[in-house]
Scaffold this active site. Sequence first.
Site, PDB file in Angstrom:
ATOM      1  N   LYS A   1     -38.928  35.039  12.460  1.00  0.00           N
ATOM      2  CA  LYS A   1     -39.670  34.574  11.289  1.00  0.00           C
ATOM      3  C   LYS A   1     -40.987  35.329  11.079  1.00  0.00           C
ATOM      4  O   LYS A   1     -41.607  35.203  10.023  1.00  0.00           O
ATOM      5  CB  LYS A   1     -39.939  33.078  11.404  1.00  0.00           C
TER       6      LYS A   1
HETATM    7  C1  LIG Z   1     -35.394  29.585  12.027  1.00  0.00           C
HETATM    8  C2  LIG Z   1     -34.499  30.035  13.100  1.00  0.00           C
HETATM    9  C3  LIG Z   1     -33.110  30.188  12.894  1.00  0.00           C
HETATM   10  C4  LIG Z   1     -32.416  29.794  11.615  1.00  0.00           C
HETATM   11  O1  LIG Z   1     -32.747  30.579  10.509  1.00  0.00           O
HETATM   12  P1  LIG Z   1     -32.425  30.058   9.028  1.00  0.00           P
HETATM   13  O2  LIG Z   1     -32.956  31.080   8.123  1.00  0.00           O
HETATM   14  O3  LIG Z   1     -33.153  28.725   8.901  1.00  0.00           O
HETATM   15  O4  LIG Z   1     -30.963  29.855   8.941  1.00  0.00           O
HETATM   16  C5  LIG Z   1     -32.343  30.698  13.929  1.00  0.00           C
HETATM   17  N1  LIG Z   1     -32.899  31.011  15.114  1.00  0.00           N
HETATM   18  C6  LIG Z   1     -34.209  30.855  15.361  1.00  0.00           C
HETATM   19  C7  LIG Z   1     -34.743  31.205  16.704  1.00  0.00           C
HETATM   20  C8  LIG Z   1     -35.062  30.377  14.366  1.00  0.00           C
HETATM   21  O5  LIG Z   1     -36.362  30.223  14.628  1.00  0.00           O
END
Ligand SMILES: *Cc1c(COP(=O)(O)O)cnc(C)c1O
Length: 435
Positions: free
Chosen positions: A107
Amino acid sequence: MEYFSLNYNAKDVSFLEAVRKGLAPDRGLYFPKNIPKLEESFIKNLKKFSNHEIAYEVIKPYVGSDIDDNNLKKIIQETLNFDFPIVKITDKIAVIELFHGPSLAFKDVGARFMARCLSHDNFIKKGKNLTVLVATSGDTGGAVADGFFKVKGIDVIILYPKGKVSDIQERQLTTLGENITALEVNGSFDDCQDMVKTAFVDQELKDKIYLTSANSINIGRWLAQMFYYFIAYKNRPNPEKKLLISVPSGNFGNICAGILAQQMGLPINHFIASTNINDTIPEYLKSGDYFPKKSIQTISNAMDVGNPSNFIRIQRIFNNDFFKLKKLLSGYSFSDKMTEKAIKEIYKIKGYVSEPHGAIGFLGLKEFFNSKEEIDEYQGIFLETAHPVKFKSTVEGIIKTDIKTPKSIQKILDLKKNSFSISKYSELKSLLLSN
Ligand SMILES: *Cc1c(COP(=O)(O)O)cnc(C)c1O
């Protein structure tokens, strides 16, 4: 580029206005009015371009004239200032590591991009203050805190559930200070999210302060995730084979960005939505019926989502045509037990240390290969979305080996936690109004 609301009851807005608003006034998600196509020669020659050059070409049409070229290039350089290595696990399966950013979560890219775009918004340049309000179950908070740290004109307020995030995650939220405020909520993640939702519809609050969100419903975070797929394609092993990408999915923002990249012309043959037992989408792909559920807690907790907010964007990409969607997207769900077994299996093959989210991505590829006959035509890549150290005790318990803590994290473990404790919405509101 203009953006319209998927509730079809709000006026179209430009890129920066959509980023600043987060959600449209009719509570709909913003979506680009058209999906630009990239030149075939650009895709063919992808290897000749740097990650920065690729990201610029990809995002430029979405930003339009809202940010000038030089500034956009600078934003991209600051956003993508770490690597995205690909590691081969087997002949047919490789992993792309998206966790080398400052908060060790994928993210980071979206949060850094969104923060830097906003700092070019005239609204903020004119001296108005924007408050970014987010609820986190772990990874979002750290990435947003780091991405927005010291960005002028923006205050960030992060709500997290007391005792339900890991020590590393908590320190990532609570040790920065300056424009980042952490609120420790006596309650669950759902309680945090309810407070955030209440704030967004609180008219008295909206009259006094400017609020936006920083989760993947915000196009600033969502669109930048396309970069991973171009980088994965550029550096894929076995370029003569059809590319298959498995995305560990929760809110479905990341995979939706991948599908958007594919629609722009990136030759990804098939996507796999890999989920934990929160299986709303795999079930939908079986039956064609969408039944949101209450989320269930798992060891891959960043994907504990029962009603994925970005799925409506995926449906829009395919004009709500279920059969078109099914052609490009498969979905499989896996239990915690299977996830733990996969972490062990991946470790046995190559000594590669994965974590619960990535391991579910690996399982999705295996399941796809099990269901097909011509598997030799494919190269599979799964996304590793977080550094295993963020799930240290779970992973160490499975592989019976210590995971080394990266230096950047070691540093924050010595810093002092600084947060306010709250229990109800009225406390959040008075804090927002006093800021
Ligand atoms: C947020 C997150 C996801 C999921 O991503 P999305 O875009 O919400 O589907 C998967 N793995 C980790 C480690 C995350 O932080």
